[in-house]
Design an enzyme around this catalytic site. Structure first.
Site, PDB file in Angstrom:
ATOM      1  NE  ARG A 268      45.201  -1.789 -16.067  1.00  0.00           N
ATOM      2  CZ  ARG A 268      43.977  -1.676 -16.875  1.00  0.00           C
ATOM      3  NH1 ARG A 268      43.639  -0.782 -17.348  1.00  0.00           N
ATOM      4  NH2 ARG A 268      43.121  -2.873 -16.437  1.00  0.00           N
TER       5      ARG A 268
ATOM      6  N   GLY B  48      45.862   6.076 -18.253  1.00  0.00           N
ATOM      7  CA  GLY B  48      46.267   4.712 -17.929  1.00  0.00           C
ATOM      8  C   GLY B  48      45.192   3.546 -18.276  1.00  0.00           C
TER       9      GLY B  48
ATOM     10  CG  ASP C 220      47.020   6.991 -28.032  1.00  0.00           C
ATOM     11  OD1 ASP C 220      46.992   8.303 -28.077  1.00  0.00           O
ATOM     12  OD2 ASP C 220      47.991   6.727 -27.258  1.00  0.00           O
TER      13      ASP C 220
ATOM     14  N   GLY D 294      44.461   2.209 -20.870  1.00  0.00           N
ATOM     15  CA  GLY D 294      44.847   1.167 -21.803  1.00  0.00           C
ATOM     16  C   GLY D 294      44.556   1.667 -23.284  1.00  0.00           C
ATOM     17  CE  LYS D 295      43.820   7.457 -23.425  1.00  0.00           C
ATOM     18  NZ  LYS D 295      44.050   7.103 -22.097  1.00  0.00           N
TER      19      LYS D 295
HETATM   20  N1  LIG Z   1      43.696  -3.985 -19.720  1.00  0.00           N
HETATM   21  C1  LIG Z   1      44.780  -3.831 -19.186  1.00  0.00           C
HETATM   22  N2  LIG Z   1      44.970  -5.031 -18.184  1.00  0.00           N
HETATM   23  C2  LIG Z   1      46.199  -4.897 -17.308  1.00  0.00           C
HETATM   24  N3  LIG Z   1      47.126  -3.870 -17.521  1.00  0.00           N
HETATM   25  C3  LIG Z   1      46.985  -2.779 -18.571  1.00  0.00           C
HETATM   26  C4  LIG Z   1      45.568  -3.039 -19.543  1.00  0.00           C
HETATM   27  N4  LIG Z   1      45.632  -1.929 -20.311  1.00  0.00           N
HETATM   28  C5  LIG Z   1      46.766  -1.479 -19.997  1.00  0.00           C
HETATM   29  N5  LIG Z   1      47.822  -1.813 -18.947  1.00  0.00           N
HETATM   30  C6  LIG Z   1      48.771  -1.418 -18.745  1.00  0.00           C
HETATM   31  O1  LIG Z   1      48.482  -0.357 -17.741  1.00  0.00           O
HETATM   32  C7  LIG Z   1      49.737   0.885 -18.383  1.00  0.00           C
HETATM   33  C8  LIG Z   1      48.963   1.853 -18.746  1.00  0.00           C
HETATM   34  O2  LIG Z   1      48.520   1.689 -20.288  1.00  0.00           O
HETATM   35  P1  LIG Z   1      48.380   2.541 -21.495  1.00  0.00           P
HETATM   36  O3  LIG Z   1      48.217   1.700 -22.687  1.00  0.00           O
HETATM   37  O4  LIG Z   1      49.708   3.275 -21.707  1.00  0.00           O
HETATM   38  O5  LIG Z   1      47.092   3.449 -21.135  1.00  0.00           O
HETATM   39  P2  LIG Z   1      46.739   4.900 -21.735  1.00  0.00           P
HETATM   40  O6  LIG Z   1      47.374   4.924 -23.040  1.00  0.00           O
HETATM   41  O7  LIG Z   1      45.233   4.778 -21.662  1.00  0.00           O
HETATM   42  O8  LIG Z   1      47.267   5.834 -20.624  1.00  0.00           O
HETATM   43  C9  LIG Z   1      50.465   0.093 -19.161  1.00  0.00           C
HETATM   44  O9  LIG Z   1      51.565  -0.265 -18.255  1.00  0.00           O
HETATM   45  C10 LIG Z   1      49.898  -1.241 -19.442  1.00  0.00           C
HETATM   46  O10 LIG Z   1      50.732  -2.288 -19.921  1.00  0.00           O
HETATM   47  N1  LIG Z   2      46.144  18.569 -19.046  1.00  0.00           N
HETATM   48  C1  LIG Z   2      46.083  17.698 -20.153  1.00  0.00           C
HETATM   49  N2  LIG Z   2      46.635  16.655 -19.916  1.00  0.00           N
HETATM   50  C2  LIG Z   2      46.504  15.693 -20.924  1.00  0.00           C
HETATM   51  C3  LIG Z   2      45.782  15.817 -21.980  1.00  0.00           C
HETATM   52  N3  LIG Z   2      45.691  14.428 -22.771  1.00  0.00           N
HETATM   53  C4  LIG Z   2      46.700  13.793 -21.964  1.00  0.00           C
HETATM   54  N4  LIG Z   2      47.150  14.550 -20.796  1.00  0.00           N
HETATM   55  C5  LIG Z   2      47.966  14.110 -19.877  1.00  0.00           C
HETATM   56  C6  LIG Z   2      47.495  12.978 -18.943  1.00  0.00           C
HETATM   57  C7  LIG Z   2      48.629  12.016 -18.643  1.00  0.00           C
HETATM   58  O1  LIG Z   2      49.647  12.393 -17.969  1.00  0.00           O
HETATM   59  C8  LIG Z   2      49.412  12.142 -20.095  1.00  0.00           C
HETATM   60  C9  LIG Z   2      49.044  11.104 -21.260  1.00  0.00           C
HETATM   61  O2  LIG Z   2      47.609  10.617 -21.264  1.00  0.00           O
HETATM   62  P1  LIG Z   2      47.362   9.065 -21.420  1.00  0.00           P
HETATM   63  O3  LIG Z   2      45.911   8.925 -21.228  1.00  0.00           O
HETATM   64  O4  LIG Z   2      47.695   8.799 -22.879  1.00  0.00           O
HETATM   65  O5  LIG Z   2      48.087   8.386 -20.316  1.00  0.00           O
HETATM   66  O6  LIG Z   2      49.121  13.321 -20.588  1.00  0.00           O
HETATM   67  C10 LIG Z   2      44.799  16.912 -22.295  1.00  0.00           C
HETATM   68  O7  LIG Z   2      44.270  16.994 -23.143  1.00  0.00           O
HETATM   69  N5  LIG Z   2      45.179  17.906 -21.360  1.00  0.00           N
END
Ligand SMILES: Nc1ncnc2c1ncn2[C@@H]1O[C@H](COP(=O)(O)OP(=O)(O)O)[C@@H](O)[C@H]1O
Ligand SMILES: Nc1nc2c(ncn2[C@H]2C[C@H](O)[C@@H](COP(=O)(O)O)O2)c(=O)[nH]1
Length: 228
Positions: free
Chosen positions: A140, A11, A78, A13-14
């Site tokens: 997030r 979460g 990402d 924001g990647k």
């Molecule tokens: N810098 C930020 N400020 C506010 N909201 C954000 C920001 N980055 C991401 N979000 C929101 O937070 C949530 C998770 O973002 P996401 O890009 O899916 O994170 P990740 O890929 O790191 O898991 C989404 O709903 C996105 O719109």
């Molecule tokens: N056990 C693991 N879980 C993982 C790994 N990479 C991602 N994740 C999980 C965490 C989140 O629920 C979801 C997506 O991750 P985001 O950071 O993109 O939101 O997947 C892993 O290597 N091992």
């Protein structure tokens, strides 16, 4: 030509920044397999049973992505293979993998990293790490709304997420596959605020110039993309 890898907790924001950055630089994004990942919901329902399988699934997709990205040399990822062991080691440390699974995992990872060493381009050009606090991370995760990631789905996730955050500082300090930089994900709302988005993009462009991956006089407004 650049390969940029993003990192950061769940979460952070990647995916959002991958999309913004690839659009800005005119490069191709690689997203993690999440919504089409059949093992992820199984893992959250029974982490001990599925931790190893999920890791092999992610490792395999990350290996494919980094190989393609390094070959194409014009990408933003990402999350990448360099972050894979952070997740598995943390899960192993809380008893979600057997010794045999841990040994097999590290042997597989080692073989994959050795394969990358044999590629003409071996490493990314920049790591962009997004730092977030626990409160931001939870906000997030709630906003995104994947049911199995919510604290209401499993109260033990609070401990899991807090633990995950603690693994990032030493991981970032040790990371040495490329130049690296940190973004303050608590401070900058690069989704809603155009001003914040530009500040973050300027920070990344400045770093790319510093490491020689963009010319000193590069300017988005005068950048011309040549269609292949
Ligand atoms: N810098 C930020 N400020 C506010 N909201 C954000 C920001 N980055 C991401 N979000 C929101 O937070 C949530 C998770 O973002 P996401 O890009 O899916 O994170 P990740 O890929 O790191 O898991 C989404 O709903 C996105 O719109
Ligand atoms: N056990 C693991 N879980 C993982 C790994 N990479 C991602 N994740 C999980 C965490 C989140 O629920 C979801 C997506 O991750 P985001 O950071 O993109 O939101 O997947 C892993 O290597 N091992």
């Amino acid at each position: 030509m650049t390969v940029i890898v993003l990192s950061g907790p769940i979460g952070a924001g990647k995916s959002s920044l991958t999309s913004i950055l690839s659009d800005y630089l005119g490069t191709k994004p690689f997203y993690e397999s999440v919504d089409d990942n059949p093992v992820l919901p199984l893992f959250y329902a029974d982490p001990k049973k599925y931790a190893f399988l999920l890791q092999v699934y992610f490792l395999n997709t990350r290996f494919h992505s980094i190989k393609a990205a390094l070959s194409e040399d014009n990408n933003v990822l990402d999350r990448s293979i360099y972050e894979d062991a952070l997740f598995f080691q943390m899960n192993a440390d809380i008893g979600r993998a057997t010794k045999e699974e841990v040994d097999t995992y590290y042997e597989l990872l080692h073989n994959m990293m050795a394969e990358l060493e044999r590629m003409p381009k071996k490493n990314p050009d920049l790591l962009v790490h997004i730092n977030v606090s626990y409160d931001t991370m939870i906000r997030r995760i709630k906003k995104r709304g994947r049911p199995y990631e919510q604290l209401s789905y499993d109260a033990t996730l609070e401990d899991y997420y807090k633990r995950l955050l603690r693994y990032y500082k030493p991981w970032y300090e040790k990371y040495d596959y490329s130049p690296k930089m940190e973004i303050d994900g608590d401070k900058y709302d690069f989704m809603a605020s155009e001003e914040d988005r530009q500040i973050v993009l300027d920070q990344i462009v400045a770093k790319l110039k510093e490491v020689g991956k963009l010319p000193e006089d590069w300017d988005k407004s005068t950048d011309i993309q040549i269609e292949a």
